[in-house]
Design a protein around this motif. Structure first.
Motif, PDB file in Angstrom:
ATOM      1  N   GLY B 311      -6.118  -5.857  -6.868  1.00 29.16           N
ATOM      2  CA  GLY B 311      -6.413  -4.607  -6.896  1.00 29.16           C
ATOM      3  C   GLY B 311      -5.440  -3.500  -7.820  1.00 29.16           C
ATOM      4  O   GLY B 311      -5.975  -2.678  -7.983  1.00 29.16           O
ATOM      5  N   ASP B 328      -3.208  -2.434  -2.389  1.00 30.11           N
ATOM      6  CA  ASP B 328      -3.749  -1.788  -3.459  1.00 30.11           C
ATOM      7  C   ASP B 328      -2.758  -0.615  -4.043  1.00 30.11           C
ATOM      8  O   ASP B 328      -2.362   0.053  -3.072  1.00 30.11           O
ATOM      9  N   ALA B 329      -2.689  -0.265  -5.329  1.00 26.95           N
ATOM     10  CA  ALA B 329      -1.709   0.517  -5.842  1.00 26.95           C
ATOM     11  C   ALA B 329      -2.016   1.484  -6.759  1.00 26.95           C
ATOM     12  O   ALA B 329      -2.709   0.980  -7.610  1.00 26.95           O
ATOM     13  N   VAL B 330      -1.549   2.715  -6.768  1.00 31.93           N
ATOM     14  CA  VAL B 330      -1.657   3.407  -7.846  1.00 31.93           C
ATOM     15  C   VAL B 330      -0.330   3.775  -8.528  1.00 31.93           C
ATOM     16  O   VAL B 330       0.547   4.335  -7.634  1.00 31.93           O
ATOM     17  N   SER B 331      -0.046   3.579  -9.861  1.00 36.59           N
ATOM     18  CA  SER B 331       1.193   4.235 -10.299  1.00 36.59           C
ATOM     19  C   SER B 331       2.515   3.796  -9.604  1.00 36.59           C
ATOM     20  O   SER B 331       3.198   4.727  -9.334  1.00 36.59           O
ATOM     21  N   ALA B 345      -1.681   0.266   1.123  1.00 36.40           N
ATOM     22  CA  ALA B 345      -2.091   1.215  -0.184  1.00 36.40           C
ATOM     23  C   ALA B 345      -0.669   1.864  -0.501  1.00 36.40           C
ATOM     24  O   ALA B 345      -0.004   2.615   0.166  1.00 36.40           O
ATOM     25  N   LEU B 346      -0.297   1.759  -1.910  1.00 34.67           N
ATOM     26  CA  LEU B 346       0.598   2.397  -2.224  1.00 34.67           C
ATOM     27  C   LEU B 346       0.357   3.340  -3.655  1.00 34.67           C
ATOM     28  O   LEU B 346      -0.373   3.318  -4.230  1.00 34.67           O
ATOM     29  N   VAL B 347       0.846   4.638  -3.537  1.00 31.03           N
ATOM     30  CA  VAL B 347       0.935   5.418  -4.363  1.00 31.03           C
ATOM     31  C   VAL B 347       1.979   6.135  -4.967  1.00 31.03           C
ATOM     32  O   VAL B 347       2.985   6.646  -4.221  1.00 31.03           O
TER      33      VAL B 347
END
Lengths: 388, 388
Positions: B311, B328-331, B345-347
């Protein structure tokens, strides 16, 4: 003249995906106690309004959350405050919810003044809040729609703004206002950064925290004049309250109410006509909009209820823990929301929020807290809708 | 002359607290597969040495880990390689362990050359490794203590250094050395940053990775001359091997062996006498010393066995996942070691390692990976010794 009774209205809705996985679809932000104060944001809101209220507050919530709301507020659970829970069959934005509550208030007392306040915000200075509401009530009795405007502390791009008139007594409604109440020129939606900076430079702009104080009959009459189905529909539902047809009327009329925000339905058009006033207020207000704002809260006086991390050596960091988690940290500035019994160890973190739950672990840099929505939006597509 | 048989020696010890909670007291680093290659560091070491060996490798480990070691290496589990496990009753540093193995090797073949290599390092270029070992064997047959020296890539302060002679053929032992083998002037312990930079500037310094190749009899004779109890004690234990008294001799003699590192016991004094040579080698070596070095490995070719994050949108970050975790990761640029079935989840993370286990969660900034030891050292005092 008998003073108009004041009835608080508390719309308790919103998905609140920006605090996921702390908040979930079935456990929205207003049911949570994200700063560890010992009561949920909803309970805090009820408690804050109780001393100002002349009748039980009207809490408007969705069918899916009604039981949880009733449970949190049962039997005067919050400082003995009684509330009445109004259930929206489906979510239709803020105007129908507030109109429904207004119609109930009007039915109880035709002269009632309502004050609508979100169920999931924090207010640090309750004395300043009470003072502002009292000023707003007086102006509302004059037939104005009155809003509380938050003194901005920085050029935020996540809030709408309220522009007040430049001179206190200029303009239509301004002529007769009390000190501390000012005419509103216009409402402005969330601005870009540069525009927000310009707003602050003028000294005339306030944050719109969605707090409205108004006579119930004024709200409903204005609404009936502008969006007839909404005003008459809300009154029709309230009129059936307590009757055998109550549920049938609600189920029939509710879906016909226009789904619209109070800002668009009433605040903006009435401001254009010079019929909105604002009480500028410095309340220590926070909408707990995301993990960055929550982390900031936990570092301020309001977050004093939070348990400090165990084992964090003095001078070794600044770790705030909400929940039962056992945290040990080295050289870290972080916030931990811990709902499991795992030992949590942090090394060298700076501005990180961690949410440790049984089915989801979130690790997030506070600076990019806004991007969490991307993760939540992707869950369904990943077959993880049950984690929402 | 018949070429001397080569017998690998693999000391498998060390607490490895710098990879906690991935590594635990009962599951040290050498038993782990931290880069997701499909085999543990120990298995990788055995497999790397098997093609070079003329006899089964001798794995020396502590009593507490012997069963796990045997299980991982049972029945030629690693490419059919046979090993012999030697058990240290108590940990007594590297010299007794290697001396014990040397005595076993000498008993099997008095001319044997042993090569001792840590059980928990990574080597990317196995061809270069094989070439270096072959050169080292030849020099060892000449009676020298030969070490493999790693070409340094940066002024590391976490490793000891080996200084080679400035001119290839100068000095005592240097005169008769093959090309690619150089006399060692001295061994230097972990330097300060500035000194490490000076070392690199000279071009004469190599990292000491604790790799030693030597004739077993030379090692034991040297040891007997310098620390008699150690040399004779190791030979006495090996002589009892397979006899009814084996365990009794081990239990009696082992505690009398001096607890000392091979560097101090042999390498440094022999270098001073011009009897140590080094094979400079560029092996893609890594001691996987902490989470920072592990994260770097996972971003290099060696870490190709690691499963990419699910993802993670293209261009959205650089997340490496070891284990079954769903991330699942963003930036985000991060490394996740996931052993639970929670959604992660990583942000907005940059250079963060996360270890998600059933009883411990670690979140660590790679830049400060060294400080993890503080957390581990505090566990006992917090009544959390069981998490070690």
């Amino acid at each position: 003249m008998r003073p108009a009774p004041f009835i608080p209205v508390i719309p308790a809705g919103g998905a609140g995906t920006r605090l996921w996985p702390l908040s979930r679809r079935a456990r929205p932000k207003f049911l949570l106690d994200p700063t560890g104060t010992g009561r949920s944001l909803l309970q805090g809101t009820v408690a804050r309004l109780a001393p100002l209220a002349d009748r039980p507050a009207l809490v408007v919530t969705g069918a899916g959350h009604a039981d949880a709301v009733r449970e949190q507020l049962a039997g005067g659970a919050v400082g003995g405050a009684d509330v009445q829970v109004l259930v929206e069959p489906t979510p239709r934005n803020s105007m129908p919810a507030i109109a429904l509550a207004a119609a109930h208030a009007e039915r109880e007392d035709p002269g009632a003044v309502i004050g609508s306040f979100a169920a999931d915000h924090l207010i640090a200075d309750e004395t300043a809040f009470a003072r502002a509401v009292t000023l707003a009530r007086a102006a509302a009795e004059q037939g104005l729609l009155v809003t509380l405007g938050i003194t901005p502390t920085h050029p935020a791009t996540g809030f709408g703004y309220i522009e007040r008139s430049g001179t206190e007594r200029a303009g239509g409604a301004g002529a007769a206002l009390q000190e501390g109440v000012l005419p509103v020129t216009r409402f402005v939606e969330k601005p870009e950064r540069e525009r927000a900076e310009q707003f602050l430079a003028t000294g005339r702009f306030l944050w719109n925290a969605g707090m409205f104080v108004v006579r119930a009959s004024v709200l409903l009459d204005e609404l009936t004049a502008r969006i007839p189905a909404l005003g008459t529909g809300a009154r029709e539902i309230a009129a059936a309250h307590g009757s055998a047809e109550e549920q049938a009327v609600l189920d029939r009329v509710w879906p016909t109410l226009t789904s619209i925000a109070i800002d668009h339905a009433l605040a903006e058009p009435m401001a254009a006509e010079g019929r909105v006033a604002v009480v500028p207020a410095d309340l220590g207000w926070d909408d707990v909009g995301d993990f960055a704002s929550l982390a900031q809260q936990l570092r301020s006086a309001v977050g004093a209820g939070a348990v400090p991390a165990v084992g964090t050596a003095a001078g070794d960091g600044d770790v705030r823990v909400v929940g039962s988690a056992q945290v040990d940290a080295v050289s870290s500035r972080a916030t931990v929301y811990g709902a499991t019994d795992r030992h949590i160890a942090l090394v060298g973190l700076d501005g990180i929020s961690i949410v440790d739950t049984d089915d989801v672990l979130l690790v997030l840099a506070d600076e990019q807290a806004q991007e969490l929505t991307e993760i939540v939006a992707r869950l369904e597509g990943q077959g993880l809708g049950h984690l929402r």
